[in-house]
Design a protein around this motif. Structure first.
Motif, PDB file in Angstrom:
ATOM      1  N   PRO A 136       0.817  -1.228   0.000  1.00 32.69           N
ATOM      2  CA  PRO A 136       0.000   0.000   0.000  1.00 32.69           C
ATOM      3  C   PRO A 136       0.848   1.275   0.000  1.00 32.69           C
ATOM      4  O   PRO A 136       0.459   2.288  -0.589  1.00 32.69           O
ATOM      5  CB  PRO A 136      -0.822  -0.112   1.293  1.00 32.69           C
ATOM      6  CG  PRO A 136      -0.808  -1.554   1.647  1.00 32.69           C
ATOM      7  CD  PRO A 136       0.504  -2.082   1.165  1.00 32.69           C
ATOM      8  N   GLU A 137       2.005   1.235   0.672  1.00 29.90           N
ATOM      9  CA  GLU A 137       2.883   2.415   0.683  1.00 29.90           C
ATOM     10  C   GLU A 137       3.427   2.701  -0.712  1.00 29.90           C
ATOM     11  O   GLU A 137       3.579   3.870  -1.092  1.00 29.90           O
ATOM     12  CB  GLU A 137       4.023   2.213   1.690  1.00 29.90           C
ATOM     13  CG  GLU A 137       3.538   2.261   3.131  1.00 29.90           C
ATOM     14  CD  GLU A 137       4.623   1.993   4.161  1.00 29.90           C
ATOM     15  OE1 GLU A 137       4.369   2.270   5.350  1.00 29.90           O
ATOM     16  OE2 GLU A 137       5.713   1.499   3.803  1.00 29.90           O
ATOM     17  N   ILE A 138       3.713   1.659  -1.481  1.00 28.58           N
ATOM     18  CA  ILE A 138       4.166   1.846  -2.865  1.00 28.58           C
ATOM     19  C   ILE A 138       3.091   2.579  -3.662  1.00 28.58           C
ATOM     20  O   ILE A 138       3.384   3.530  -4.398  1.00 28.58           O
ATOM     21  CB  ILE A 138       4.507   0.485  -3.525  1.00 28.58           C
ATOM     22  CG1 ILE A 138       5.763  -0.122  -2.894  1.00 28.58           C
ATOM     23  CG2 ILE A 138       4.685   0.647  -5.037  1.00 28.58           C
ATOM     24  CD1 ILE A 138       6.011  -1.576  -3.277  1.00 28.58           C
ATOM     25  N   ARG A 139       1.844   2.157  -3.509  1.00 28.27           N
ATOM     26  CA  ARG A 139       0.747   2.803  -4.235  1.00 28.27           C
ATOM     27  C   ARG A 139       0.589   4.259  -3.809  1.00 28.27           C
ATOM     28  O   ARG A 139       0.376   5.146  -4.646  1.00 28.27           O
ATOM     29  CB  ARG A 139      -0.564   2.036  -4.015  1.00 28.27           C
ATOM     30  CG  ARG A 139      -0.597   0.674  -4.686  1.00 28.27           C
ATOM     31  CD  ARG A 139      -1.996   0.072  -4.689  1.00 28.27           C
ATOM     32  NE  ARG A 139      -2.485  -0.246  -3.354  1.00 28.27           N
ATOM     33  CZ  ARG A 139      -2.266  -1.409  -2.737  1.00 28.27           C
ATOM     34  NH1 ARG A 139      -1.544  -2.352  -3.316  1.00 28.27           N
ATOM     35  NH2 ARG A 139      -2.758  -1.623  -1.531  1.00 28.27           N
ATOM     36  N   THR A 140       0.693   4.516  -2.516  1.00 29.19           N
ATOM     37  CA  THR A 140       0.556   5.886  -2.010  1.00 29.19           C
ATOM     38  C   THR A 140       1.658   6.784  -2.556  1.00 29.19           C
ATOM     39  O   THR A 140       1.395   7.896  -3.041  1.00 29.19           O
ATOM     40  CB  THR A 140       0.595   5.891  -0.467  1.00 29.19           C
ATOM     41  OG1 THR A 140      -0.510   5.130   0.022  1.00 29.19           O
ATOM     42  CG2 THR A 140       0.518   7.313   0.083  1.00 29.19           C
ATOM     43  N   MET A 141       2.896   6.322  -2.491  1.00 28.36           N
ATOM     44  CA  MET A 141       4.021   7.137  -2.982  1.00 28.36           C
ATOM     45  C   MET A 141       3.935   7.357  -4.489  1.00 28.36           C
ATOM     46  O   MET A 141       4.278   8.433  -4.990  1.00 28.36           O
ATOM     47  CB  MET A 141       5.349   6.491  -2.588  1.00 28.36           C
ATOM     48  CG  MET A 141       5.631   6.577  -1.101  1.00 28.36           C
ATOM     49  SD  MET A 141       7.251   5.918  -0.613  1.00 28.36           S
ATOM     50  CE  MET A 141       6.978   4.147  -0.753  1.00 28.36           C
ATOM     51  N   SER A 142       3.469   6.352  -5.228  1.00 26.35           N
ATOM     52  CA  SER A 142       3.285   6.509  -6.677  1.00 26.35           C
ATOM     53  C   SER A 142       2.259   7.606  -6.950  1.00 26.35           C
ATOM     54  O   SER A 142       2.425   8.408  -7.876  1.00 26.35           O
ATOM     55  CB  SER A 142       2.830   5.191  -7.307  1.00 26.35           C
ATOM     56  OG  SER A 142       3.825   4.191  -7.147  1.00 26.35           O
ATOM     57  N   GLY A 143       1.204   7.657  -6.135  1.00 29.47           N
ATOM     58  CA  GLY A 143       0.188   8.703  -6.274  1.00 29.47           C
ATOM     59  C   GLY A 143       0.751  10.086  -6.020  1.00 29.47           C
ATOM     60  O   GLY A 143       0.415  11.047  -6.735  1.00 29.47           O
ATOM     61  N   TRP A 144       1.605  10.204  -5.008  1.00 30.34           N
ATOM     62  CA  TRP A 144       2.238  11.504  -4.740  1.00 30.34           C
ATOM     63  C   TRP A 144       3.041  11.966  -5.950  1.00 30.34           C
ATOM     64  O   TRP A 144       2.923  13.105  -6.383  1.00 30.34           O
ATOM     65  CB  TRP A 144       3.167  11.426  -3.530  1.00 30.34           C
ATOM     66  CG  TRP A 144       2.504  11.179  -2.227  1.00 30.34           C
ATOM     67  CD1 TRP A 144       1.199  11.412  -1.881  1.00 30.34           C
ATOM     68  CD2 TRP A 144       3.132  10.643  -1.051  1.00 30.34           C
ATOM     69  NE1 TRP A 144       0.978  11.053  -0.578  1.00 30.34           N
ATOM     70  CE2 TRP A 144       2.135  10.577  -0.036  1.00 30.34           C
ATOM     71  CE3 TRP A 144       4.419  10.206  -0.750  1.00 30.34           C
ATOM     72  CZ2 TRP A 144       2.404  10.106   1.242  1.00 30.34           C
ATOM     73  CZ3 TRP A 144       4.691   9.734   0.522  1.00 30.34           C
ATOM     74  CH2 TRP A 144       3.691   9.681   1.511  1.00 30.34           C
ATOM     75  N   LEU A 145       3.879  11.077  -6.460  1.00 32.44           N
ATOM     76  CA  LEU A 145       4.745  11.452  -7.581  1.00 32.44           C
ATOM     77  C   LEU A 145       3.927  11.865  -8.795  1.00 32.44           C
ATOM     78  O   LEU A 145       4.265  12.830  -9.485  1.00 32.44           O
ATOM     79  CB  LEU A 145       5.692  10.300  -7.926  1.00 32.44           C
ATOM     80  CG  LEU A 145       6.767   9.998  -6.880  1.00 32.44           C
ATOM     81  CD1 LEU A 145       7.503   8.709  -7.217  1.00 32.44           C
ATOM     82  CD2 LEU A 145       7.760  11.156  -6.754  1.00 32.44           C
ATOM     83  N   THR A 146       2.854  11.150  -9.070  1.00 29.69           N
ATOM     84  CA  THR A 146       1.985  11.502 -10.191  1.00 29.69           C
ATOM     85  C   THR A 146       1.385  12.886  -9.982  1.00 29.69           C
ATOM     86  O   THR A 146       1.366  13.719 -10.888  1.00 29.69           O
ATOM     87  CB  THR A 146       0.865  10.456 -10.351  1.00 29.69           C
ATOM     88  OG1 THR A 146       1.462   9.173 -10.610  1.00 29.69           O
ATOM     89  CG2 THR A 146      -0.073  10.808 -11.497  1.00 29.69           C
TER      90      THR A 146
END
Length: 196
Positions: A94-104
């Motif tokens: 879930p942290e990977i998904r969250t950080m990917s969202g931030w970068l986007t």
């Protein structure tokens, strides 16, 4: 006179100058004093380069930890190792998904599955050779190698998260970094006990 004052108040409330075209002072003042300027609420205003670096480095770091954790299911002999691996996978995906969202949201590059050029510089990252060796192990030998490698991996993540806490400004990223420090430090202690 009352009509002039009322007209001036109406125009001021509408954000228009009360005098002729030659006077720009009031218009400028109205813009400068406008509350909640849009720039303050844009995604770019609540993060810095350290936040971007944290997410870009932690995503591939987490991906490798998840890859290692998935190996435990069919190779580990210890139920405690399997349980720990499951917790690592459940926390980090879930942290990977969250950080990917931030970068986007920030318009920054999201690392692909093959990572990014700086991956080899990350603390705690395993080499390709080490990962292949881990894949070739089973039973107690796997458990020992997994724990030893994951301790090193977690120590790297804790160091990276500490840097984000010290230099990042994006509050959600700083909170995630605090969670990583607390959670992975506790897991390091558990893994050290299991190795004894």
């Amino acid at each position: 006179m009352k009509r002039i004052v009322i007209l001036a108040l109406v125009l001021a409330a509408a954000g228009l100058p009360a005098t002729g075209c030659g006077s720009t002072g009031r218009t400028t003042l109205a813009v400068e004093s406008a509350p909640d300027a849009p720039a303050a609420s844009t995604p770019a205003a609540d993060h810095n380069g350290k936040d971007v670096m944290f997410a870009q480095m932690m995503i591939p770091h987490h991906r490798q930890a998840v890859e290692m954790a998935k190996l435990a299911e069919g190779r580990a002999v210890s139920d405690q190792v399997k349980e720990l691996a499951g917790k690592i996978e459940a926390a980090q995906e879930p942290e990977i998904r969250t950080m990917s969202g931030w970068l986007t949201a920030w318009g920054a590059q999201v690392p692909g599955e093959r990572g990014m050029p700086m991956d080899h510089d990350m603390p705690g990252m395993m080499s390709g050779q080490a990962m292949e060796e881990l894949k070739g192990l089973k039973g107690a030998a796997f458990d020992r190698a997994f724990l030893t490698m994951m301790i090193q991996h977690h120590e790297g993540a804790v160091a990276m998260a500490g840097q984000e806490q010290a230099e990042g400004v994006h509050e959600p990223a700083r909170r995630m970094a605090a969670d990583i420090v607390a959670g992975q430090s506790a897991e390091i202690a558990t893994m050290r006990r299991l190795l004894r």
